[in-house]
Scaffold this motif. Structure first.
Motif, PDB file in Angstrom:
ATOM      1  N   VAL A  29       0.828  -1.209   0.000  1.00 15.72           N
ATOM      2  CA  VAL A  29       0.000   0.000   0.000  1.00 15.72           C
ATOM      3  C   VAL A  29       0.861   1.258   0.000  1.00 15.72           C
ATOM      4  CG1 VAL A  29      -1.861  -1.195   1.195  1.00 15.72           C
ATOM      5  CG2 VAL A  29      -0.221   0.137   2.533  1.00 15.72           C
ATOM      6  N   CYS A  30       2.191   1.083  -0.084  1.00 15.46           N
ATOM      7  CA  CYS A  30       3.112   2.222  -0.054  1.00 15.46           C
ATOM      8  C   CYS A  30       3.658   2.472  -1.456  1.00 15.46           C
ATOM      9  CB  CYS A  30       4.277   1.942   0.892  1.00 15.46           C
ATOM     10  SG  CYS A  30       3.785   1.522   2.575  1.00 15.46           S
ATOM     11  N   PRO A  31       3.390   3.629  -2.051  1.00 14.32           N
ATOM     12  CA  PRO A  31       3.850   3.885  -3.415  1.00 14.32           C
ATOM     13  C   PRO A  31       5.260   4.450  -3.500  1.00 14.32           C
ATOM     14  CG  PRO A  31       2.449   5.675  -2.673  1.00 14.32           C
ATOM     15  CD  PRO A  31       2.490   4.681  -1.548  1.00 14.32           C
ATOM     16  N   THR A  32       6.003   4.473  -2.403  1.00 18.19           N
ATOM     17  CA  THR A  32       7.333   5.079  -2.417  1.00 18.19           C
ATOM     18  C   THR A  32       8.364   4.115  -3.006  1.00 18.19           C
ATOM     19  OG1 THR A  32       7.963   4.279  -0.210  1.00 18.19           O
ATOM     20  CG2 THR A  32       6.729   6.346  -0.327  1.00 18.19           C
ATOM     21  N   GLN A  33       9.447   4.685  -3.509  1.00 22.72           N
ATOM     22  CA  GLN A  33      10.507   3.855  -4.078  1.00 22.72           C
ATOM     23  C   GLN A  33      11.226   3.055  -3.002  1.00 22.72           C
ATOM     24  OE1 GLN A  33      12.070   7.297  -6.664  1.00 22.72           O
ATOM     25  NE2 GLN A  33      12.490   5.510  -7.927  1.00 22.72           N
ATOM     26  N   ASP A  34      11.400   3.641  -1.822  1.00 22.00           N
ATOM     27  CA  ASP A  34      12.039   2.904  -0.729  1.00 22.00           C
ATOM     28  C   ASP A  34      11.223   1.667  -0.358  1.00 22.00           C
ATOM     29  OD1 ASP A  34      14.118   4.678  -0.601  1.00 22.00           O
ATOM     30  OD2 ASP A  34      13.321   5.814   1.098  1.00 22.00           O
ATOM     31  N   ALA A  35       9.900   1.837  -0.272  1.00 18.27           N
ATOM     32  CA  ALA A  35       9.042   0.700   0.055  1.00 18.27           C
ATOM     33  C   ALA A  35       9.097  -0.350  -1.041  1.00 18.27           C
ATOM     34  CB  ALA A  35       7.602   1.171   0.260  1.00 18.27           C
ATOM     35  N   ALA A  36       9.147   0.087  -2.304  1.00 20.53           N
ATOM     36  CA  ALA A  36       9.195  -0.860  -3.419  1.00 20.53           C
ATOM     37  C   ALA A  36      10.485  -1.675  -3.384  1.00 20.53           C
ATOM     38  CB  ALA A  36       9.072  -0.112  -4.740  1.00 20.53           C
ATOM     39  N   GLN A  37      11.601  -1.043  -3.057  1.00 20.86           N
ATOM     40  CA  GLN A  37      12.867  -1.778  -2.964  1.00 20.86           C
ATOM     41  C   GLN A  37      12.840  -2.757  -1.805  1.00 20.86           C
ATOM     42  OE1 GLN A  37      16.442   0.517  -3.082  1.00 20.86           O
ATOM     43  NE2 GLN A  37      15.906   1.584  -4.969  1.00 20.86           N
TER      44      GLN A  37
END
Length: 365
Positions: free
Chosen positions: A163-171
């Protein structure tokens, strides 16, 4: 320091945790009570006035100190009271200070039992209602996802990070799902299913940048662990392609990595198709005596992509996965399939019921 908090500290110092909890709760209840004279109309929101702020400080400080003493149940009870009876009841938003306080309470609660879930359920319910995101505050979800990853709870960690669209969360999600895939008996043959969990889920939420970041990082991890997966790589789109000058072209430096797993190849192409959207033809079509732009080319690419890879990747043919890809076609490419329910959640439930041996049950590459 308020007199009530001083009494709470005295009870804590003497080891009387029950009295400390009761003193904090009863004092906060008194502070939060509506005025007896001229009470507000029924259903109105009480103000976050000086008394309510004092109750919030008392509950947070007492909850923190009880948790530090190992009194998890009492600490969480006061934390939930702070969230529900103060901030949610008075429609206080989740700002920097509130976020820092609840993250500290989550950290002190720890993973034992169901106490952390009790606390975070209240937090996400409150933050969802006060505008921090439809699923609750994104930064708290990201913190919790990172925490659960360190605890190797891959399934629940992924749910928070999705549910987090940030790049840090995606990594971080790429790290979570790749580490989870290593527990799968099929090893490298299974990585496509884990990559699909992140890529398709982000796409259904229209988090395209997060999907790109996730898949790029996941591919780097997979190719480092299994070098023989790599077949070739080339710029996308090729410089000679008309798509290279199209407004829908990916950013410069984009690369397509061809692997031995058809599932990973499909996900890379599906991501780029969703990013391009309905699109226009990269070539002009001659109609009568003039050249015209052919619209809807992206839709045709998506349908051809599914038709091709459903023959090569068995789990893409599963009904719940077909529902999910149909949903993506509707969201990003204007297709209107007849469907009911939530196909993405059905797919996730079917494909990822648990870690290790309980991971994706659908076979294929």
């Amino acid at each position: 320091m308020s007199a009530a908090l001083q009494q709470v500290l005295e009870h804590l110092d003497s080891g009387d945790f029950y009295s400390a909890h009761q003193k904090a709760r009863t004092t906060a209840t008194r502070l939060l009570a509506p005025p007896r004279r001229n009470p507000p109309p029924a259903g109105s929101v009480l103000p976050y006035d000086k008394k309510a702020q004092e109750a919030a400080e008392l509950l947070w400080d007492a909850a923190r100190r009880l948790l530090e003493k190992g009194q998890v149940g009492s600490g969480v009870d006061l934390g939930v009271m702070l969230v529900d009876d103060v901030w949610a009841a008075r429609e206080v938003g989740c700002g920097k200070d509130e976020r820092a306080k609840v993250i500290q309470l989550i950290a002190l609660t720890g993973p034992a039992g169901a106490w952390r879930k009790t606390l975070t359920d209240a937090i996400f319910s409150w933050t969802a209602k006060t505008g921090s995101g439809p699923a609750g505050d994104v930064e708290i979800h990201q913190y919790l996802g990172e925490t659960l990853y360190k605890e190797q709870d891959y399934h629940v960690a992924s749910l928070h990070l999705l549910v987090c669209p940030t790049q840090d969360a995606a990594q971080t999600l790429a790290n979570v799902l790749f580490d989870w895939s290593k527990l799968d008996p099929e090893k490298e043959a299974a990585v496509g299913r884990y990559a699909a969990r992140g890529t398709l889920s982000y796409l259904e939420s229209s988090f395209i940048l997060a999907a790109r970041t996730f898949l790029s990082h996941f591919l780097a991890l997979a190719l480092a662990a299994y070098p023989t997966l790599r077949v070739a790589a080339f710029p996308f789109p090729p410089p000679s392609s008309p798509l290279a000058t199209s407004p829908a072209a990916p950013p410069p430096g984009d690369e397509l990595v061809v692997t031995k797993l058809a599932s990973l190849n499909f996900l890379q192409l599906a991501l780029r198709a969703a990013q391009a959207g309905v699109g226009e033809s990269v070539e002009k079509v001659k109609v009568g005596g003039e050249w015209r732009t052919q619209r809807g080319q992206g839709t045709k690419v998506w349908q051809s992509l599914l038709a091709r890879y459903e023959k090569q990747v068995p789990w893409l043919r599963a009904p719940e996965v077909k529902d999910a890809t149909a949903a993506l076609g509707e969201i990003h490419l204007g297709l209107k399939p007849a469907r009911q329910g939530n196909p993405l959640m059905d797919m996730m439930a079917s494909m990822f019921g648990g870690g290790g041996g309980g991971a994706p049950a659908i076979g294929g590459r």
